[in-house]
Design a protein around this motif. Structure first.
Motif, PDB file in Angstrom:
ATOM      1  N   ARG A   1       0.674  -1.158   0.088  1.00 18.16           N
ATOM      2  CA  ARG A   1      -0.096  -0.115  -0.039  1.00 18.16           C
ATOM      3  C   ARG A   1       0.895   1.138   0.035  1.00 18.16           C
ATOM      4  NH1 ARG A   1      -5.145  -2.593  -0.143  1.00 18.16           N
ATOM      5  NH2 ARG A   1      -5.052  -4.404   0.867  1.00 18.16           N
ATOM      6  N   ILE A   2       0.805   2.005  -0.941  1.00 16.73           N
ATOM      7  CA  ILE A   2       1.693   3.165  -1.255  1.00 16.73           C
ATOM      8  C   ILE A   2       0.817   4.683  -0.842  1.00 16.73           C
ATOM      9  CG2 ILE A   2       3.041   4.749  -2.595  1.00 16.73           C
ATOM     10  CD1 ILE A   2       3.592   1.918  -4.247  1.00 16.73           C
ATOM     11  N   TYR A   3       1.154   5.266   0.318  1.00 21.27           N
ATOM     12  CA  TYR A   3       0.581   6.392   0.676  1.00 21.27           C
ATOM     13  C   TYR A   3       1.549   7.526   0.155  1.00 21.27           C
ATOM     14  CZ  TYR A   3      -3.167   4.349   2.974  1.00 21.27           C
ATOM     15  OH  TYR A   3      -4.543   3.725   3.136  1.00 21.27           O
ATOM     16  N   HIS A   4       0.977   8.487  -0.495  1.00 18.06           N
ATOM     17  CA  HIS A   4       1.825   9.406  -1.215  1.00 18.06           C
ATOM     18  C   HIS A   4       0.745  10.839  -0.806  1.00 18.06           C
ATOM     19  CE1 HIS A   4       3.390  10.897  -5.376  1.00 18.06           C
ATOM     20  NE2 HIS A   4       4.347  11.567  -4.092  1.00 18.06           N
ATOM     21  N   HIS A   5       1.691  11.451   0.185  1.00 21.37           N
ATOM     22  CA  HIS A   5       1.284  12.811   0.678  1.00 21.37           C
ATOM     23  C   HIS A   5       1.537  13.945  -0.397  1.00 21.37           C
ATOM     24  CE1 HIS A   5       0.249  16.264   3.246  1.00 21.37           C
ATOM     25  NE2 HIS A   5       1.575  16.698   2.971  1.00 21.37           N
ATOM     26  N   ILE A   6       0.796  14.711  -0.948  1.00 24.48           N
ATOM     27  CA  ILE A   6       0.972  15.632  -2.190  1.00 24.48           C
ATOM     28  C   ILE A   6       0.605  17.097  -1.655  1.00 24.48           C
ATOM     29  CG2 ILE A   6       0.688  16.313  -4.246  1.00 24.48           C
ATOM     30  CD1 ILE A   6      -0.094  13.104  -4.951  1.00 24.48           C
TER      31      ILE A   6
ATOM     32  N   TYR B   1      -2.226   2.452  -4.907  1.00 25.84           N
ATOM     33  CA  TYR B   1      -1.600   3.669  -4.482  1.00 25.84           C
ATOM     34  C   TYR B   1      -2.668   4.604  -4.164  1.00 25.84           C
ATOM     35  CZ  TYR B   1       0.356   8.148  -6.581  1.00 25.84           C
ATOM     36  OH  TYR B   1       0.784   9.430  -6.406  1.00 25.84           O
ATOM     37  N   HIS B   2      -2.272   5.142  -3.054  1.00 29.10           N
ATOM     38  CA  HIS B   2      -3.201   6.197  -2.412  1.00 29.10           C
ATOM     39  C   HIS B   2      -2.634   7.549  -2.341  1.00 29.10           C
ATOM     40  CE1 HIS B   2      -5.198   2.479  -0.487  1.00 29.10           C
ATOM     41  NE2 HIS B   2      -3.943   2.101  -0.550  1.00 29.10           N
ATOM     42  N   PRO B   3      -2.891   8.390  -3.251  1.00 29.93           N
ATOM     43  CA  PRO B   3      -2.467   9.869  -3.161  1.00 29.93           C
ATOM     44  C   PRO B   3      -3.339  10.685  -2.527  1.00 29.93           C
ATOM     45  CG  PRO B   3      -3.671   9.278  -5.292  1.00 29.93           C
ATOM     46  CD  PRO B   3      -3.513   7.922  -4.705  1.00 29.93           C
ATOM     47  N   ASN B   4      -2.923  11.431  -1.660  1.00 27.82           N
ATOM     48  CA  ASN B   4      -3.633  12.384  -0.932  1.00 27.82           C
ATOM     49  C   ASN B   4      -3.031  14.012  -0.999  1.00 27.82           C
ATOM     50  OD1 ASN B   4      -5.559  13.119   0.889  1.00 27.82           O
ATOM     51  ND2 ASN B   4      -4.208  13.358   2.533  1.00 27.82           N
ATOM     52  N   ILE B   5      -3.808  14.586  -1.990  1.00 27.36           N
ATOM     53  CA  ILE B   5      -3.769  15.884  -2.398  1.00 27.36           C
ATOM     54  C   ILE B   5      -4.247  16.724  -1.144  1.00 27.36           C
ATOM     55  CG2 ILE B   5      -3.581  17.897  -3.967  1.00 27.36           C
ATOM     56  CD1 ILE B   5      -3.877  15.696  -6.375  1.00 27.36           C
ATOM     57  N   VAL B   6      -3.278  17.476  -0.556  1.00 29.96           N
ATOM     58  CA  VAL B   6      -4.002  18.335   0.392  1.00 29.96           C
ATOM     59  C   VAL B   6      -3.985  19.746   0.089  1.00 29.96           C
ATOM     60  CG1 VAL B   6      -3.130  16.777   2.224  1.00 29.96           C
ATOM     61  CG2 VAL B   6      -1.656  18.786   1.711  1.00 29.96           C
ATOM     62  N   ASN B   7      -4.688  20.703   0.992  1.00 23.55           N
ATOM     63  CA  ASN B   7      -4.782  22.062   0.709  1.00 23.55           C
ATOM     64  C   ASN B   7      -3.622  22.541   1.134  1.00 23.55           C
ATOM     65  OD1 ASN B   7      -7.435  22.146  -0.294  1.00 23.55           O
ATOM     66  ND2 ASN B   7      -8.246  22.014   1.998  1.00 23.55           N
ATOM     67  N   ILE B   8      -3.199  23.754   0.759  1.00 26.59           N
ATOM     68  CA  ILE B   8      -2.084  24.467   0.866  1.00 26.59           C
ATOM     69  C   ILE B   8      -1.653  24.506   2.474  1.00 26.59           C
ATOM     70  CG2 ILE B   8      -2.585  26.738   0.435  1.00 26.59           C
ATOM     71  CD1 ILE B   8      -0.155  27.083  -1.272  1.00 26.59           C
ATOM     72  N   ASN B   9      -2.575  24.766   3.163  1.00 26.79           N
ATOM     73  CA  ASN B   9      -2.593  24.989   4.583  1.00 26.79           C
ATOM     74  C   ASN B   9      -2.549  23.625   5.363  1.00 26.79           C
ATOM     75  OD1 ASN B   9      -5.429  24.635   3.858  1.00 26.79           O
ATOM     76  ND2 ASN B   9      -6.046  25.984   5.841  1.00 26.79           N
TER      77      ASN B   9
ATOM     78  N   GLU C   1       1.446  16.812   6.566  1.00 35.73           N
ATOM     79  CA  GLU C   1       1.563  15.322   6.452  1.00 35.73           C
ATOM     80  C   GLU C   1       0.531  14.620   7.589  1.00 35.73           C
ATOM     81  OE1 GLU C   1       5.650  13.680   5.901  1.00 35.73           O
ATOM     82  OE2 GLU C   1       5.964  15.520   6.368  1.00 35.73           O
ATOM     83  N   CYS C   2       0.235  15.301   8.525  1.00 36.03           N
ATOM     84  CA  CYS C   2      -0.708  14.937   9.570  1.00 36.03           C
ATOM     85  C   CYS C   2      -2.084  14.361   9.116  1.00 36.03           C
ATOM     86  CB  CYS C   2      -0.823  15.791  10.810  1.00 36.03           C
ATOM     87  SG  CYS C   2       0.516  15.852  11.838  1.00 36.03           S
ATOM     88  N   HIS C   3      -2.313  15.031   8.077  1.00 35.52           N
ATOM     89  CA  HIS C   3      -3.885  14.892   7.374  1.00 35.52           C
ATOM     90  C   HIS C   3      -3.741  13.669   6.756  1.00 35.52           C
ATOM     91  CE1 HIS C   3      -3.812  19.055   8.165  1.00 35.52           C
ATOM     92  NE2 HIS C   3      -5.374  19.173   8.227  1.00 35.52           N
ATOM     93  N   THR C   4      -2.663  13.050   6.082  1.00 35.68           N
ATOM     94  CA  THR C   4      -2.559  12.243   5.301  1.00 35.68           C
ATOM     95  C   THR C   4      -2.452  10.710   6.150  1.00 35.68           C
ATOM     96  OG1 THR C   4      -1.341  13.118   3.317  1.00 35.68           O
ATOM     97  CG2 THR C   4      -0.905  10.882   3.683  1.00 35.68           C
ATOM     98  N   PHE C   5      -1.464  11.169   7.583  1.00 34.98           N
ATOM     99  CA  PHE C   5      -1.595   9.972   8.469  1.00 34.98           C
ATOM    100  C   PHE C   5      -3.010   9.728   8.873  1.00 34.98           C
ATOM    101  CE2 PHE C   5       2.982  11.682   9.309  1.00 34.98           C
ATOM    102  CZ  PHE C   5       3.410  10.574   8.110  1.00 34.98           C
ATOM    103  N   LEU C   6      -3.550  10.696   8.987  1.00 44.08           N
ATOM    104  CA  LEU C   6      -5.112  10.543   9.751  1.00 44.08           C
ATOM    105  C   LEU C   6      -5.850   9.617   8.608  1.00 44.08           C
ATOM    106  CD1 LEU C   6      -6.156  13.769  11.432  1.00 44.08           C
ATOM    107  CD2 LEU C   6      -5.829  11.708  12.390  1.00 44.08           C
ATOM    108  N   LYS C   7      -6.004   9.860   7.456  1.00 48.47           N
ATOM    109  CA  LYS C   7      -6.244   8.977   6.427  1.00 48.47           C
ATOM    110  C   LYS C   7      -5.793   7.536   6.347  1.00 48.47           C
ATOM    111  CE  LYS C   7      -6.529   8.353   1.430  1.00 48.47           C
ATOM    112  NZ  LYS C   7      -6.553   9.197  -0.021  1.00 48.47           N
ATOM    113  N   MET C   8      -4.612   7.426   6.413  1.00 47.75           N
ATOM    114  CA  MET C   8      -3.918   6.021   6.676  1.00 47.75           C
ATOM    115  C   MET C   8      -4.200   5.364   7.961  1.00 47.75           C
ATOM    116  SD  MET C   8       0.321   5.196   7.188  1.00 47.75           S
ATOM    117  CE  MET C   8       0.843   6.275   5.948  1.00 47.75           C
TER     118      MET C   8
ATOM    119  N   ILE D   1       5.613   8.050   1.385  1.00 50.82           N
ATOM    120  CA  ILE D   1       6.393   9.261   0.887  1.00 50.82           C
ATOM    121  C   ILE D   1       5.612  10.558   0.586  1.00 50.82           C
ATOM    122  CG2 ILE D   1       7.739   7.598  -0.597  1.00 50.82           C
ATOM    123  CD1 ILE D   1       6.446   8.771  -3.071  1.00 50.82           C
ATOM    124  N   HIS D   2       6.381  11.752   0.284  1.00 53.27           N
ATOM    125  CA  HIS D   2       5.620  12.961   0.060  1.00 53.27           C
ATOM    126  C   HIS D   2       6.532  13.605  -0.615  1.00 53.27           C
ATOM    127  CE1 HIS D   2       8.530  15.015   2.682  1.00 53.27           C
ATOM    128  NE2 HIS D   2       8.564  13.940   3.393  1.00 53.27           N
ATOM    129  N   THR D   3       5.941  14.818  -1.120  1.00 55.98           N
ATOM    130  CA  THR D   3       6.597  15.838  -2.162  1.00 55.98           C
ATOM    131  C   THR D   3       7.686  16.857  -1.520  1.00 55.98           C
ATOM    132  OG1 THR D   3       4.682  17.449  -1.958  1.00 55.98           O
ATOM    133  CG2 THR D   3       4.597  15.875  -3.673  1.00 55.98           C
TER     134      THR D   3
END
Length: 191
Positions: free
Chosen positions: A3-8, A39-47, A50-57, A73-75
């Motif tokens: 499972r690939i979590y990609h914080h964007i 593949y689990h991309p998570n495009i977050v708002n500019i504000n 990474e914690c937002h992606t971890f909550l999803k995970m 991974i992340h950008t």
């Protein structure tokens, strides 16, 4: 299953550099990882951070098998796109964790909770031939790219989400998540 979590983090609206970095990373993932994965991309708002992606995970892993592997991974560098050291740092982590992913999976299969590179060390260490093993609440993978298992993620205490509070401190993603696994047993892979 992998499972690939990609914080964007998209970056500045004028250039969307984070989206460009994410596309390069996605292409590398799809070209290099030959085992079956989701593949689990998570495009977050500019504000958001990474914690937002971890909550999803944390929510989604409840549906996965304990034996599944997770790559996070992340950008990295999207907030500092002109800094050469940020680009090189990200490329180094991608090379190890994506291109050489099977080595990290081997370490997880040996019983380590996590595997990554560039461990920030504050406490005791014990050397082994190809890996270094650490214990400590203040240790973390600098750059915050790592492999783990669903079993290990499910051991993260519930209080961790509460400590994040309103999720304003972006450094909690690096310093207050994966290293909170009780009895954390991380591995570091060196070239």
């Amino acid at each position: 299953m992998i499972r690939i979590y990609h914080h964007i983090w998209p970056g500045d609206i004028s250039d969307n550099i984070g989206l460009k970095i994410a596309e390069e990373q996605r292409e590398r993932i799809f070209n290099q990882i030959t085992d079956e994965f989701t593949y689990h991309p998570n495009i977050v708002n500019i504000n958001e951070n990474e914690c937002h992606t971890f909550l999803k995970m944390l929510e989604e892993v409840k549906e996965f098998n304990n034996t599944d592997y997770i790559l996070y991974i992340h950008t990295k560098g999207a907030s500092k796109p002109t800094k050469l050291y940020e680009i090189e740092w990200r490329k180094y982590m991608e090379s190890s964790l994506i291109d050489n992913y099977k080595e990290h999976i081997k370490l997880l299969n040996m019983g380590f909770d996590t595997s990554g590179v560039l461990m920030r060390i504050d406490n005791y260490m014990e050397k082994y031939p190809d890996i270094i093993k650490y214990w400590g609440d203040n240790d973390f993978y600098s750059g915050n790219f790592w492999w783990t298992t669903v079993k290990s993620i499910n051991r993260i205490p519930k209080y961790v989400k509460k400590v994040w509070g309103v999720l304003e401190n972006r450094y909690f993603g690096e310093t207050y998540f994966i290293n909170r696994i009780p009895g954390w047993n991380p591995a570091v892979l060196y070239p």
